[in-house]
Design a protein around this motif. Structure first.
Motif, PDB file in Angstrom:
ATOM      1  N   GLU A 101      -9.240 -12.767  -1.171  1.00  0.00           N
ATOM      2  CA  GLU A 101      -8.803 -13.661  -2.236  1.00  0.00           C
ATOM      3  C   GLU A 101      -9.569 -14.707  -2.864  1.00  0.00           C
ATOM      4  O   GLU A 101      -9.476 -15.244  -4.055  1.00  0.00           O
ATOM      5  N   ARG A 104      -5.143  -1.203  -1.387  1.00  0.00           N
ATOM      6  CA  ARG A 104      -4.611  -2.787  -2.010  1.00  0.00           C
ATOM      7  C   ARG A 104      -5.848  -3.044  -2.804  1.00  0.00           C
ATOM      8  O   ARG A 104      -5.492  -3.997  -3.512  1.00  0.00           O
ATOM      9  N   TYR A 105      -7.286  -2.809  -2.411  1.00  0.00           N
ATOM     10  CA  TYR A 105      -8.032  -3.500  -3.183  1.00  0.00           C
ATOM     11  C   TYR A 105      -8.949  -2.516  -3.792  1.00  0.00           C
ATOM     12  O   TYR A 105     -10.153  -2.536  -3.689  1.00  0.00           O
ATOM     13  N   ARG A 135      -8.458 -10.439   4.280  1.00  0.00           N
ATOM     14  CA  ARG A 135      -7.526 -10.428   3.008  1.00  0.00           C
ATOM     15  C   ARG A 135      -7.789 -11.801   2.322  1.00  0.00           C
ATOM     16  O   ARG A 135      -7.919 -12.193   1.005  1.00  0.00           O
ATOM     17  N   ASN A 136      -7.797 -12.747   3.178  1.00  0.00           N
ATOM     18  CA  ASN A 136      -7.875 -14.308   2.717  1.00  0.00           C
ATOM     19  C   ASN A 136      -9.138 -14.530   2.065  1.00  0.00           C
ATOM     20  O   ASN A 136      -9.470 -14.969   0.816  1.00  0.00           O
ATOM     21  N   GLU A 140      -7.519  -0.920   3.685  1.00  0.00           N
ATOM     22  CA  GLU A 140      -6.989  -1.809   2.746  1.00  0.00           C
ATOM     23  C   GLU A 140      -7.937  -1.610   1.321  1.00  0.00           C
ATOM     24  O   GLU A 140      -7.333  -1.890   0.362  1.00  0.00           O
ATOM     25  N   THR A 175      -6.024 -10.474   8.345  1.00  0.00           N
ATOM     26  CA  THR A 175      -5.605 -11.787   7.571  1.00  0.00           C
ATOM     27  C   THR A 175      -6.549 -12.622   6.917  1.00  0.00           C
ATOM     28  O   THR A 175      -6.993 -12.999   5.872  1.00  0.00           O
ATOM     29  N   ASP A 202       0.703  -1.198  -0.074  1.00  0.00           N
ATOM     30  CA  ASP A 202       0.184  -0.067  -0.106  1.00  0.00           C
ATOM     31  C   ASP A 202       0.799   1.230  -0.016  1.00  0.00           C
ATOM     32  O   ASP A 202       2.287   1.245  -0.056  1.00  0.00           O
ATOM     33  N   ARG A 262     -12.040 -13.738  -5.365  1.00  0.00           N
ATOM     34  CA  ARG A 262     -11.673 -12.625  -6.253  1.00  0.00           C
ATOM     35  C   ARG A 262     -12.336 -12.845  -7.831  1.00  0.00           C
ATOM     36  O   ARG A 262     -12.599 -11.933  -8.594  1.00  0.00           O
TER      37      ARG A 262
END
Length: 397
Positions: free
Chosen positions: A339, A371-372, A335-336, A367, A332, A254, A342
């Motif tokens: 993913e 990042r997303y 984020r998982n 985030e 975590t 980031d 996605r």
């Protein structure tokens, strides 16, 4: 008239002799009993002076005539006369030469969750559309409820120069300087020393810090270096001096870049101590410790998948874990899941994070912003989830 003259009153019976004066318009008349009576000069006349007596009487008649005429005048005309005749009254009351509100200082407004220190060195291009041919503005950002006293320096080895020194108020940013590409070499080795406190109230003690930063000059030539952020309307490059609940790792994706190789070992330890309170070692949360984990519950509701990120829904126990450990684990899981889904374009994920102090929500929004960015997000339905949930819609990259 002079002291000793005999006078009589015009408006009432009696009189006496003049024993003194008060100002220009008041005469003291001593009667036969020895009492001094303050009387306007216009209300007395010398005994035995008929001409003067007539003059005083004429003066009274003229005054009565003027009052009668004033009654027949318009209100506007009377006001004009009153304002002209009363000017001297205003002159007697001098207005203060200062405004008491000039020294009024509004109390600092603290925000929820702002007691965790967060301080950044920020660089903002003057014209993002002409990157490679623009100047930059440098700021210090204080994203906390504490006052920050700081010293910002540049240099190397034993030769350092002060760029700026002062105080930043809570939840504000402070302009430091404007510079161009020709000045980048002088910014490579930067140092910020700071300590935090609150005014007029008790507060939790924070450690004084001495943080060294390595500023990469090549990044100032790249458009994607400067990204959207919480502090400026324009894209900016942020170097965290101190940031809560953030892993001290090099190469994060980031916009906030942790330059751990620029921190001397003693400063790095001090920074880690500030971010993570002392705690006893715990076994890592991994496949080797399945008893600590819980299977992440994913509830399908209508066309949405609901995930509860409260830590008691994710772990059997948090014994020995700090607030930073807990937040890291929750992020975590977040984020998982992103993913995992996605490739399911259009899928809506509801992340329940609760209200609390807003730390987890802020981390999620950060985030999503950095990042997303491809995914769309909004507050989830208040009626269904209250004010503690965020809806993310998966979008194609």
């Amino acid at each position: 008239m002079k002291i000793g003259d005999k006078v009589r009153f015009l408006s009432e019976t009696g009189g006496g002799k003049i024993s003194g004066f008060q100002g220009k318009n008041i005469v003291l008349v001593e009667d036969e009993d020895g009492f001094e009576i303050p009387t306007p000069i216009s209300e007395v006349v010398l005994v035995g002076n008929e001409d003067l007596s007539k003059t005083k009487i004429v003066h009274l008649e003229q005054h009565e005539t003027e009052q009668t005429e004033n009654k027949n005048m318009s209100i506007k005309a009377q006001l004009a006369i009153d304002s002209n005749t009363s000017t001297h009254h205003w002159a007697e009351e001098e207005e203060p030469d200062y405004d008491p509100s000039d020294n009024f200082v509004a109390p600092v407004k603290e925000r929820e969750g702002g007691d965790a220190l967060a301080v950044y060195l920020a660089f903002v291009p003057k014209n993002i559309k002409q990157i490679g041919n623009t100047d930059f503005s440098a700021y210090l950002v204080n994203d906390s409820n504490y006052y920050i006293h700081y010293i910002y320096m540049v240099g190397e080895e034993e030769k350092w120069a002060v760029k700026s020194v002062g105080e930043i108020e809570p939840n504000t940013k402070l302009f430091i300087e404007e510079f161009g590409y020709e000045d980048l070499n002088g910014l490579v080795n930067s140092c910020v020393q700071l300590f935090a406190y609150k005014q007029d109230k008790s507060f939790a003690l924070k450690p004084a810090l001495d943080v060294r930063l390595k500023i990469d000059g090549t990044k100032f030539y790249k458009l994607n270096t400067f990204r959207e952020n919480d502090f400026f309307d324009e894209p900016a490059l942020l170097y965290p001096i101190l940031e809560p609940a953030k892993n001290l790792q090099k190469g994060t994706e980031d916009a906030v870049e942790i330059q751990s190789d620029a921190l001397q070992p003693n400063h790095l330890n001090a920074l880690k101590a500030a971010l993570q309170p002392a705690r006893r070692p715990i076994a890592p949360i991994s496949e080797n410790n399945p008893e600590q984990r819980k299977k992440v519950k994913q509830i399908l509701k209508d066309d949405k998948i609901v995930i509860d990120l409260h830590i008691d829904s994710l772990l059997e126990t948090t014994v020995g874990m700090s607030a930073s450990d807990i937040l890291d684990y929750q992020m975590t899981v977040f984020r998982n899941l992103l993913e995992e889904y996605r490739d399911r374009v259009g899928q809506k994920l509801i992340f329940i994070h609760g209200k609390g102090e807003g730390v987890l929500r802020n981390a999620i929004i950060r985030e999503l912003n950095y990042r997303y960015k491809k995914h769309q997000y909004q507050d989830a339905s208040f009626q269904e989830y209250g004010y503690g949930a965020t809806q993310v819609t998966i979008r194609k990259a």
